[in-house]
Write an enzyme that holds these catalytic residues in place. Structure first.
Site, PDB file in Angstrom:
ATOM      1  N   LYS A   1       0.834  -1.213   0.000  1.00 32.33           N
ATOM      2  CA  LYS A   1       0.000   0.000   0.000  1.00 32.33           C
ATOM      3  C   LYS A   1       0.870   1.265   0.000  1.00 32.33           C
ATOM      4  O   LYS A   1       0.664   2.151  -0.821  1.00 32.33           O
ATOM      5  CB  LYS A   1      -0.898   0.052   1.258  1.00 32.33           C
TER       6      LYS A   1
ATOM      7  N   ARG B   1     -10.439   1.609   7.466  1.00 29.96           N
ATOM      8  CA  ARG B   1      -9.931   0.257   7.666  1.00 29.96           C
ATOM      9  C   ARG B   1     -10.938  -0.621   8.397  1.00 29.96           C
ATOM     10  O   ARG B   1     -10.680  -1.781   8.666  1.00 29.96           O
ATOM     11  CB  ARG B   1      -8.696   0.406   8.540  1.00 29.96           C
TER      12      ARG B   1
ATOM     13  N   ARG C   1      11.736  -6.488   5.536  1.00 31.31           N
ATOM     14  CA  ARG C   1      11.707  -5.093   5.991  1.00 31.31           C
ATOM     15  C   ARG C   1      12.158  -4.981   7.451  1.00 31.31           C
ATOM     16  O   ARG C   1      12.817  -4.015   7.827  1.00 31.31           O
ATOM     17  CB  ARG C   1      10.298  -4.512   5.825  1.00 31.31           C
TER      18      ARG C   1
ATOM     19  N   ARG D   1      10.952  -1.736  11.967  1.00 28.93           N
ATOM     20  CA  ARG D   1       9.672  -1.191  12.447  1.00 28.93           C
ATOM     21  C   ARG D   1       9.186  -2.045  13.609  1.00 28.93           C
ATOM     22  O   ARG D   1       9.236  -3.273  13.534  1.00 28.93           O
ATOM     23  CB  ARG D   1       8.640  -1.197  11.301  1.00 28.93           C
TER      24      ARG D   1
ATOM     25  N   ARG E   1      -1.596  -8.571  13.164  1.00 25.98           N
ATOM     26  CA  ARG E   1      -2.040  -7.616  12.121  1.00 25.98           C
ATOM     27  C   ARG E   1      -2.804  -8.341  11.006  1.00 25.98           C
ATOM     28  O   ARG E   1      -3.791  -7.830  10.480  1.00 25.98           O
ATOM     29  CB  ARG E   1      -0.825  -6.868  11.551  1.00 25.98           C
TER      30      ARG E   1
HETATM   31  P1  AP5 Z   1       4.701  -1.546   1.978  1.00 19.94           P
HETATM   32  O1  AP5 Z   1       4.497  -0.697   0.769  1.00 19.94           O
HETATM   33  O2  AP5 Z   1       5.229  -0.909   3.210  1.00 19.94           O
HETATM   34  O3  AP5 Z   1       3.339  -2.331   2.325  1.00 19.94           O
HETATM   35  P2  AP5 Z   1       2.101  -1.867   3.177  1.00 19.94           P
HETATM   36  O4  AP5 Z   1       0.916  -2.568   2.611  1.00 19.94           O
HETATM   37  O5  AP5 Z   1       2.047  -0.369   3.260  1.00 19.94           O
HETATM   38  O6  AP5 Z   1       2.513  -2.529   4.560  1.00 19.94           O
HETATM   39  P3  AP5 Z   1       2.447  -1.994   6.023  1.00 19.94           P
HETATM   40  O7  AP5 Z   1       3.165  -3.004   6.846  1.00 19.94           O
HETATM   41  O8  AP5 Z   1       2.912  -0.578   6.125  1.00 19.94           O
HETATM   42  O9  AP5 Z   1       0.888  -2.072   6.261  1.00 19.94           O
HETATM   43  P4  AP5 Z   1       0.099  -2.073   7.571  1.00 19.94           P
HETATM   44  O10 AP5 Z   1      -1.304  -2.034   7.080  1.00 19.94           O
HETATM   45  O11 AP5 Z   1       0.432  -3.149   8.520  1.00 19.94           O
HETATM   46  O12 AP5 Z   1       0.643  -0.756   8.284  1.00 19.94           O
HETATM   47  P5  AP5 Z   1       0.061   0.691   8.533  1.00 19.94           P
HETATM   48  O13 AP5 Z   1       1.207   1.587   8.609  1.00 19.94           O
HETATM   49  O14 AP5 Z   1      -1.063   1.014   7.618  1.00 19.94           O
HETATM   50  O15 AP5 Z   1       5.598  -2.781   1.542  1.00 19.94           O
HETATM   51  C1  AP5 Z   1       6.073  -3.724   2.473  1.00 19.94           C
HETATM   52  C2  AP5 Z   1       7.474  -4.196   2.044  1.00 19.94           C
HETATM   53  O16 AP5 Z   1       7.357  -4.892   0.796  1.00 19.94           O
HETATM   54  C3  AP5 Z   1       8.451  -3.034   1.804  1.00 19.94           C
HETATM   55  O17 AP5 Z   1       9.713  -3.413   2.240  1.00 19.94           O
HETATM   56  C4  AP5 Z   1       8.415  -2.841   0.278  1.00 19.94           C
HETATM   57  O18 AP5 Z   1       9.621  -2.330  -0.214  1.00 19.94           O
HETATM   58  C5  AP5 Z   1       8.135  -4.254  -0.214  1.00 19.94           C
HETATM   59  N1  AP5 Z   1       7.329  -4.287  -1.445  1.00 19.94           N
HETATM   60  C6  AP5 Z   1       6.276  -3.502  -1.760  1.00 19.94           C
HETATM   61  N2  AP5 Z   1       5.756  -3.828  -2.953  1.00 19.94           N
HETATM   62  C7  AP5 Z   1       6.496  -4.876  -3.419  1.00 19.94           C
HETATM   63  C8  AP5 Z   1       6.457  -5.663  -4.611  1.00 19.94           C
HETATM   64  N3  AP5 Z   1       5.541  -5.455  -5.559  1.00 19.94           N
HETATM   65  N4  AP5 Z   1       7.367  -6.658  -4.737  1.00 19.94           N
HETATM   66  C9  AP5 Z   1       8.306  -6.888  -3.770  1.00 19.94           C
HETATM   67  N5  AP5 Z   1       8.413  -6.163  -2.624  1.00 19.94           N
HETATM   68  C10 AP5 Z   1       7.505  -5.165  -2.445  1.00 19.94           C
HETATM   69  O19 AP5 Z   1      -0.597   0.503   9.987  1.00 19.94           O
HETATM   70  C11 AP5 Z   1       0.220   0.233  11.109  1.00 19.94           C
HETATM   71  C12 AP5 Z   1      -0.621   0.288  12.368  1.00 19.94           C
HETATM   72  O20 AP5 Z   1      -1.188   1.607  12.508  1.00 19.94           O
HETATM   73  C13 AP5 Z   1      -1.825  -0.650  12.430  1.00 19.94           C
HETATM   74  O21 AP5 Z   1      -1.447  -1.945  12.858  1.00 19.94           O
HETATM   75  C14 AP5 Z   1      -2.712   0.073  13.442  1.00 19.94           C
HETATM   76  O22 AP5 Z   1      -2.235  -0.118  14.751  1.00 19.94           O
HETATM   77  C15 AP5 Z   1      -2.493   1.527  13.087  1.00 19.94           C
HETATM   78  N6  AP5 Z   1      -3.447   2.037  12.088  1.00 19.94           N
HETATM   79  C16 AP5 Z   1      -3.165   2.444  10.811  1.00 19.94           C
HETATM   80  N7  AP5 Z   1      -4.294   2.853  10.190  1.00 19.94           N
HETATM   81  C17 AP5 Z   1      -5.295   2.679  11.084  1.00 19.94           C
HETATM   82  C18 AP5 Z   1      -6.702   2.917  11.006  1.00 19.94           C
HETATM   83  N8  AP5 Z   1      -7.275   3.398   9.878  1.00 19.94           N
HETATM   84  N9  AP5 Z   1      -7.447   2.613  12.085  1.00 19.94           N
HETATM   85  C19 AP5 Z   1      -6.873   2.145  13.226  1.00 19.94           C
HETATM   86  N10 AP5 Z   1      -5.556   1.903  13.355  1.00 19.94           N
HETATM   87  C20 AP5 Z   1      -4.769   2.177  12.290  1.00 19.94           C
END
Ligand code: AP5
Length: 190
Positions: free
Chosen positions: A13, A88, A127, A133, A144
């Site tokens: 994402k 979400r 990562r 992280r 998660r």
């Molecule tokens: P990346 O692009 O970082 O993937 P991502 O889907 O953004 O993964 P996240 O781990 O950031 O998602 P998440 O939903 O757990 O975290 P968020 O910050 O939203 O890619 C991941 C890795 O893969 C990278 O190393 C990248 O380089 C690699 N990659 C990408 N594309 C690739 C490809 N095509 N091929 C190969 N490699 C690739 O949320 C974190 C926390 O915040 C949640 O757990 C919660 O506590 C809180 N939170 C966030 N939003 C909310 C909400 N709306 N409501 C309540 N709590 C929330």
């Protein structure tokens, strides 16, 4: 352009949101990044959110809305946004829908990036080694995934019924995923 990315942790994402925001000339609004910035700053919201982030649980809606409502409405007035990670849950989607209706800024497309669990784990573990992280250890990753399955997956039907859900194969190289997303979005939004 008012676009949302929904997908399992590690599906790409953030990676795609950065590219899409540059491509469409609108800001990327990442709920996870904004919440982590609050924690880093040691703000009241950050202190209240920290434990949820550390456990891999969702931060309560009220805190998330306090962080995101203004940036979303501001961006919407100035040409749109790429949302990464919000809404979400169904309750967040309903709150966002009410907010959007007030300002006539409803979502135009929702992209679901489909990636298998083995590949998600591989990416998140890689990562963890590079960025350290705090929620990228195996136990928190498992939590998660569970949270996504139980609380976020129902959103896919919600948006599908509105005719704006696009499912993309996220298990391809980054540039190919990007090309598929922009192709599908441009086709839907025109
Ligand atoms: P990346 O692009 O970082 O993937 P991502 O889907 O953004 O993964 P996240 O781990 O950031 O998602 P998440 O939903 O757990 O975290 P968020 O910050 O939203 O890619 C991941 C890795 O893969 C990278 O190393 C990248 O380089 C690699 N990659 C990408 N594309 C690739 C490809 N095509 N091929 C190969 N490699 C690739 O949320 C974190 C926390 O915040 C949640 O757990 C919660 O506590 C809180 N939170 C966030 N939003 C909310 C909400 N709306 N409501 C309540 N709590 C929330």
């Amino acid at each position: 352009m008012r676009l949302l990315l929904v997908a399992y942790p590690g599906a790409g994402k953030g990676t795609q949101a950065t590219r899409l925001a540059a491509h469409y000339g609108v800001p990327q609004l990442s709920s996870g990044e904004l919440l982590r910035a609050e924690v880093q700053r040691g703000s009241r919201i950050g202190k209240a959110a920290e434990d949820y982030l550390g456990r891999g649980d969702l931060v309560p809606d009220e805190l998330v809305l306090r962080v995101l409502s203004s940036p979303i409405l501001e961006a919407a007035k100035n040409g749109g946004f790429v949302l990464d990670g919000f809404p979400r849950t169904l309750s967040q989607a309903e709150a966002a829908y009410t907010l959007a209706q007030q300002s006539d800024v409803e979502l135009q497309a929702v992209v679901y990036l489909r990636v298998g669990h083995d590949e998600l784990l591989r990416r998140l573990r890689a990562r963890a080694g590079q960025e350290g992280r705090s929620d990228d250890d195996d136990i928190t990753i498992g939590r998660r995934f569970e949270v996504f399955e139980n609380q976020t997956e129902p959103l896919l039907d919600f948006y599908d019924r509105r005719g704006i859900l696009l499912e993309i194969n996220g298990e391809q190289p980054v540039e190919d995923v990007f090309a598929d997303i922009t192709g599908a979005v441009d086709n839907l939004v025109g």
